[in-house]
Design an enzyme around this catalytic site. Structure first.
Site, short mmCIF file in Angstrom:
data_model
loop_
_atom_site.label_atom_id
_atom_site.label_comp_id
_atom_site.label_asym_id
_atom_site.label_seq_id
_atom_site.Cartn_x
_atom_site.Cartn_y
_atom_site.Cartn_z
N HIS A 215 26.22 -17.04 68.59
CA HIS A 215 26.04 -15.75 67.73
C HIS A 215 24.67 -15.36 67.52
O HIS A 215 24.27 -14.31 67.10
CB HIS A 215 27.04 -15.54 67.08
CG HIS A 215 28.34 -15.17 67.28
ND1 HIS A 215 29.10 -14.20 67.76
CD2 HIS A 215 29.48 -16.52 67.58
CE1 HIS A 215 30.15 -14.33 68.00
NE2 HIS A 215 30.51 -15.66 67.91
N LYS A 406 23.78 -1.31 59.15
CA LYS A 406 23.92 -2.74 59.30
C LYS A 406 23.65 -3.75 58.12
O LYS A 406 22.85 -3.25 57.14
CB LYS A 406 23.36 -3.01 60.58
CG LYS A 406 21.70 -2.69 60.56
CD LYS A 406 20.96 -2.90 61.68
CE LYS A 406 21.17 -1.92 62.88
NZ LYS A 406 21.71 -2.49 64.01
N ARG A 407 23.86 -4.99 58.07
CA ARG A 407 23.39 -5.76 57.04
C ARG A 407 21.86 -5.80 57.07
O ARG A 407 21.20 -5.39 57.91
CB ARG A 407 23.88 -7.27 57.28
CG ARG A 407 25.51 -7.53 57.31
CD ARG A 407 25.87 -7.42 56.01
NE ARG A 407 25.60 -8.41 55.00
CZ ARG A 407 26.10 -9.44 54.57
NH1 ARG A 407 27.43 -9.56 55.01
NH2 ARG A 407 25.53 -10.37 53.82
N LYS A 412 16.43 -6.96 61.42
CA LYS A 412 16.63 -5.65 61.61
C LYS A 412 15.83 -4.58 61.48
O LYS A 412 15.99 -3.49 61.94
CB LYS A 412 18.26 -5.49 61.18
CG LYS A 412 19.21 -6.37 61.60
CD LYS A 412 20.47 -6.25 60.89
CE LYS A 412 21.67 -7.25 61.23
NZ LYS A 412 22.67 -6.83 62.53
N THR A 514 27.01 -4.44 67.74
CA THR A 514 28.13 -3.86 67.89
C THR A 514 28.10 -2.60 67.42
O THR A 514 28.68 -1.86 68.23
CB THR A 514 29.44 -4.61 67.61
OG1 THR A 514 29.54 -5.00 66.20
CG2 THR A 514 29.70 -6.05 68.60
N LYS A 518 29.19 1.02 69.10
CA LYS A 518 30.21 2.15 68.19
C LYS A 518 29.46 3.63 68.17
O LYS A 518 30.13 4.57 68.51
CB LYS A 518 30.23 1.78 66.99
CG LYS A 518 31.03 0.37 66.72
CD LYS A 518 30.91 -0.07 65.20
CE LYS A 518 31.43 -1.44 65.28
NZ LYS A 518 30.85 -2.03 63.86
C1 LIG Z 1 29.96 -2.88 63.49
C2 LIG Z 1 29.61 -3.27 62.05
C3 LIG Z 1 28.40 -4.07 61.91
C4 LIG Z 1 27.53 -4.67 63.01
O1 LIG Z 1 26.47 -3.70 62.91
P1 LIG Z 1 25.30 -4.36 63.76
O2 LIG Z 1 24.53 -2.91 63.90
O3 LIG Z 1 25.64 -4.52 65.06
O4 LIG Z 1 24.58 -5.16 63.26
C5 LIG Z 1 28.26 -4.45 60.44
N1 LIG Z 1 28.94 -4.08 59.44
C6 LIG Z 1 29.88 -3.09 59.61
C7 LIG Z 1 30.75 -2.65 58.30
C8 LIG Z 1 30.40 -2.91 61.07
O5 LIG Z 1 31.33 -1.93 61.11
#
Ligand SMILES: *Cc1c(COP(=O)(O)O)cnc(C)c1O
Length: 695
Positions: A215, A406-407, A412, A514, A518
């Protein structure tokens, strides 16, 4: 198990415990009848009949089952989670029974194993409790699998020596990262020490059973457990890992004679300083398939990070691009858009997302364009109302919603977004009468509690927000909001309301992402680097329908070779210089002018993610975004092309690929059994059609 919740207090991110089980959980059922013992510590005794792990401490694993219904496919699977329980005689059989009260209180020690989830993202923290957790779930799950496998063979006349030959036909175990890597030596221990299989047979079955998904390639995230810790907690497993390593290195040495450096690189054991076990190496060796989670990431895994292993067994390495479930991330969170799509192409796309391509026909359909744009506007108004009600912040629903959730992590590059916000602010201040495309920049995400720089990044974002949001010259043109406690339920609200999705990691650092998928499915346009699944999103939609900018992996590699010098960019780019000078001089932190010194120091002297190198391309690309946003119709055409091209990113497609290429199973919704016909529950191709599995 407690999870991490966060809030912002006086602009600092602070931790809370999310005790989500406090009021019970109606979806789960305890199954005390399937409770299992898990052993820790102890020592290994050499006996005539083999190795024996003795004098262990036992913790009980209590299973909880949650039904996982498929979407209209007559299938309900069971997710089995484990809770740690102290045995009734815990600490009471020893000499210390005199202190009965203390012994009962000490039951907590055992039960702490399942008390709290480690909150790190892409970071390895070598804590003993975490290693205990990893082994606890692995040992309980494997015992459960083997019990069910044996039950499926009940009454069979097969000999004990061959009964496990069909194990890989009935069981597939996907190692979701290295966190369950101990399953490999644990299965070997069960086969060799308990079932008395010969080593080579046990190893062959083990390899056929396991597959490993990588990952991340960030070195600080890779699990490398100290040998001393594993020896103390799991002495027999350490012996087995050594044996696996010996046989593995013998094989490498035979294939690559006189290549000591290769042996050192490929060993499961890293020497130098504290001896550590490289868990990714263990997973690769113990699996018949290894995959990354997006094309670009799988290439890096195969040709760079684990190249030596691909030289040894090239056929093992695969790609499985991640996906998201369209039921949660479209139907549930964005019913308006889901309905609109169904009106155009029917409802079958919900179970076959590739059908979204049919929307292409409507890219120039003025009515559809207006309808898509209207749904987005409704979602934006709804989100603005939610923010006002819950957080007392007012945003302008006709501004562009520019969202980076995102985190919080340096790779990032939330800092690069922050520099863009400051740049926009300075432009407004320089020429307040110049036309400006209004933006609401939303940044949100949790920082790991021990990640100091991540918390400084949040502090900077909120500090910039105070200046920008309260400047009368700026007014409604620009707002910066930090979203607290970002989590799935909040993602479901903000993503359908987003115009612009920020996916700006340094090329080569985000395995897939991911969030990017979305947003694409929910009608946001992407500003992003050629990283992770962004690459395939651009491939599916056409690069001209995303806002792609910045260094590609080759550029990053070249810059690394040449040596990245942040100062050069600062000297060359006046807008960057102004923003950095403001941060450094305390413009955003007047009562504490040196507050962000460690942030600017990092950016100048040890920025592994090269924010300054991509700043110019990023800002220019953002200017193009603003340009297009002024033309609502052309913007929405790109939105429609993106939605139409997002079909690949359904997790249905991902799971089918795992089933076909790794697990060797058929999708079960193609053959719905007649009611009441009993099915072989231990067959990996079967699942219960009526509720929670009986076993
Ligand atoms: C989808 C999702 C992530 C992953 O986000 P990335 O932009 O791919 O890092 C992290 N936290 C939450 C709450 C999510 O729904």
């Amino acid at each position: 198990m407690l999870a991490l919740a966060t809030e912002v207090l006086e602009d600092w991110l602070v931790e809370e415990a999310d005790d989500w089980l406090r009021h019970g959980n109606p979806w789960e059922k305890a199954r005390p009848e399937y409770m299992l013992p898990v052993h820790f510590y102890g020592r290994v005794e050499h006996t005539k009949s083999g190795q024996k792990w003795v004098d262990t401490q036992v913790v009980l694993a209590l299973p909880y089952d949650t039904p996982v219904p498929g979407y209209m496919n007559n299938t309900v699977n069971t997710m089995r989670l484990w809770s740690a329980r102290a045995p009734n005689d815990f600490n009471l059989r020893d000499f210390n029974v005199g202190d009965y009260i203390q012994a009962v209180l000490d039951r907590n020690l055992a039960e702490n194993i399942s008390r709290v989830l480690y909150p790190n993202d892409n970071f390895f923290e070598g804590k003993e409790l975490r290693l205990k957790q990893e082994y606890f779930v692995v040992a309980a799950t494997l015992q459960d699998i083997i019990r069910r496998f044996k039950a499926s063979k009940f009454g069979s006349t097969e000999s004990v020596r061959t009964i496990f030959d069909s194990f890989p036909d009935q069981v597939a175990i996907q190692l979701n990262d290295t966190h369950p890597a101990l399953a490999i030596p644990e299965l070997m221990r069960v086969f060799v020490d308990i079932e008395k299989l010969p080593w080579t047979k046990a190893w062959d079955i083990t390899k056929q059973t396991f597959a490993y998904t990588n990952h991340t390639v960030l070195p600080e995230a890779l699990e490398r457990w100290p040998v001393d810790l594993v020896e103390k907690l799991l002495p027999r497993h350490l012996q087995i890992i050594y044996e696996i390593n010996q046989r593995h290195l013998d094989k490498v040495a035979a294939l690559f004679p006189n290549d000591l450096d290769r042996l050192r690189r490929m060993s499961l054991i890293e020497e130098g300083g504290v001896k550590r076990i490289n868990m990714a190496h263990l997973c690769i060796i113990g699996s018949h398939a290894v995959n990354g989670v997006a094309k670009i990431h799988s290439d890096i895994v195969k040709t760079q990070v684990f190249k030596d292993f691909a030289d040894l067994e090239p056929e093992k390495f695969q790609n499985k691009t991640n996906g998201i479930t369209p039921r949660r991330w479209l139907l549930l969170c964005n019913p308006g858009l889901a309905e609109l799509i169904a009106e155009k192409i029917g409802e079958d796309y919900v179970k076959d997302l590739s059908q979204l391509i049919k929307l292409h026909k409507f890219v120039n359909d003025d009515i559809f364009i207006r309808e898509v744009s209207k749904v987005k506007q409704e979602n934006k108004v709804k989100f603005a109302q939610f923010l006002e009600k819950e957080y007392k912040v007012k945003i302008n629903p006709s501004s562009m919603f520019d969202v980076h959730v995102k985190r919080i992590h340096e790779y990032k590059r939330q800092l690069m977004n922050c520099l863009h916000v400051i740049t926009l602010y300075n432009r407004i201040k320089r020429d307040p009468m110049k036309p400006f495309v209004p933006r609401t920049v939303v940044i949100g995400g949790k920082a790991a509690p021990g990640y100091h720089m991540a918390k400084m990044i949040i502090k900077l974002i909120t500090a910039v927000g105070h200046v920008v949001n309260n400047d009368p010259v700026v007014g409604n043109k620009l707002k910066v909001i930090f979203l607290e406690n970002y989590r799935v339920s909040l993602a479901e609200k903000v993503i359908p309301a987003t115009d612009l999705s920020e996916q700006i990691s340094t090329a080569g650092t985000e395995a897939s992402g991911t969030g990017n998928m979305k947003f694409m499915l929910n009608g946001a346009l992407t500003i992003g680097t050629m990283d992770g699944a962004n690459v395939e999103m651009a491939e599916e939609a056409g690069e001209e329908n995303l806002f792609i900018f910045g260094m590609r992996i080759q550029d990053v590699a070249e810059l690394d070779k040449k040596g990245y010098n942040a100062q050069e960019y600062y000297d060359k780019l006046p807008e960057l210089k102004q923003a950095i000078d403001q941060i450094k001089s305390g413009f955003f932190s007047p009562t504490q002018p040196d507050l962000f010194n460690e942030v600017t120091n990092m950016l100048f002297h040890h920025d592994r993610f090269k924010v300054f190198a991509d700043y110019e391309a990023y800002v220019k690309c953002q200017d193009k975004v603003s340009q297009l946003y002024m033309n609502a119709k052309e913007w929405t055409k790109l939105v429609i092309r993106n939605i139409a091209a997002s079909g690949k990113f359904s997790s249905d497609r991902t799971i089918k690929e795992y089933a076909r290429d790794i697990w060797n199973v058929e999708p079960s919704d193609t053959k719905i059994p007649p009611p009441n016909e009993p099915r072989d529950v231990a067959d990996k191709n079967s699942s219960c059609t009526t509720g929670i599995l009986k076993m």
